[in-house]
Design a protein around this motif. Sequence first.
Motif, PDB file in Angstrom:
ATOM      1  N   THR A 174       9.721   1.161 104.157  1.00 57.54           N
ATOM      2  CA  THR A 174      11.113   1.212 104.596  1.00 57.54           C
ATOM      3  C   THR A 174      11.224   1.095 106.107  1.00 57.54           C
ATOM      4  O   THR A 174      12.011   0.301 106.636  1.00 57.54           O
ATOM      5  CB  THR A 174      11.770   2.518 104.124  1.00 57.54           C
ATOM      6  N   PHE A 228      21.001  -1.298 101.462  1.00 54.71           N
ATOM      7  CA  PHE A 228      20.443  -1.234 100.116  1.00 54.71           C
ATOM      8  C   PHE A 228      19.024  -0.664 100.132  1.00 54.71           C
ATOM      9  O   PHE A 228      18.667   0.166  99.290  1.00 54.71           O
ATOM     10  CB  PHE A 228      20.430  -2.635  99.484  1.00 54.71           C
ATOM     11  N   PHE A 272      18.056   2.976  98.265  1.00 56.03           N
ATOM     12  CA  PHE A 272      17.115   3.028  97.157  1.00 56.03           C
ATOM     13  C   PHE A 272      15.834   3.771  97.507  1.00 56.03           C
ATOM     14  O   PHE A 272      15.159   4.314  96.628  1.00 56.03           O
ATOM     15  CB  PHE A 272      16.776   1.611  96.683  1.00 56.03           C
ATOM     16  N   LEU A 273      15.476   3.805  98.787  1.00 51.24           N
ATOM     17  CA  LEU A 273      14.185   4.374  99.168  1.00 51.24           C
ATOM     18  C   LEU A 273      14.312   5.618 100.041  1.00 51.24           C
ATOM     19  O   LEU A 273      13.303   6.088 100.574  1.00 51.24           O
ATOM     20  CB  LEU A 273      13.347   3.328  99.914  1.00 51.24           C
TER      21      LEU A 273
END
Length: 296
Positions: free
Chosen positions: A220, A276, A280-281
């Motif tokens: 990330t 996004f 999500f992470l």
Amino acid sequence: MTTTTPDIRETASAKGRRSGRRGGVIGNTGLYIATGIAAFLFLVPFYILVRNALSTDSKITGEHWEFFPTNIQWGNISELFDDPSVDFARSLWNSLVVAVSMTVGILLVCSLAGYALARIPYRHANKIFYMVLGTLMVPSSVTFVPSFVLVSSLGWVDTYRGLIIPGLFSGFTCFLFRQYFLGFPKELEEAARVDGLGYWGAYWRVVVPNSLNFFAAMATITFINGWNAFLWPLVIGQDPSSWTVQVALSSYMTNQTVVFHTIFMATAVSILPLVFVFLFLQRWLVQGIAQTGIKG
């Protein structure tokens, strides 16, 4: 002599519990208020970004502020991608290729380097580690010109190789991987060696599958850094077909013209992948940072 009866002690205890509950409620209320203020300050720039992206230039620069445009300019999206001077869709693709390639490359190179420094017994391992830390103290401006000369001599200007390969090693990411692997349970690796696996086998079959949270966190951070890179892509991507999204954004602001609604729309579109990825992470991001071994 005066003695304290059980009733008096129970009353004092009950008062203490009530006082503690009141203090906890007040503390929680203060925490909620602080969190709400922080969330508001965090969301205001996003509101302004979306509001201006769907407005006209006259509404953006007008004297009277409108909370949200009454006539939403959805045509700003098509105008952005139909602009003949800047191929914004191409720049988005270039940024995606660069960010994903750098993420995969840095995770592979730095995780292997960190694992070697943490686990492979070598008498010069600490010296190499200190040399890696020394690279963090060198300003990027010092290595910028030599790196460009090297890339230019290899003919990598206006290519993905020139944009990606020079950034495939990060001393800080290597340091984080080493710190993480130092805390990884050695028992799992020793069991793998009993089964006949070497360092590579233990790394690939045991360490990596049990470290996915940390790898996701590093992925990330690396993806965000690769997506937001500006100076190096600006110098290497001299042809418009090689521009990344950050370079394309800078082209909308010149000495002659500033098209505000296009700049805001392009910025809003460019941050969507980051939003996004973070949404999500984010859980793995927090867990991974907590597992680096860096305290306080």
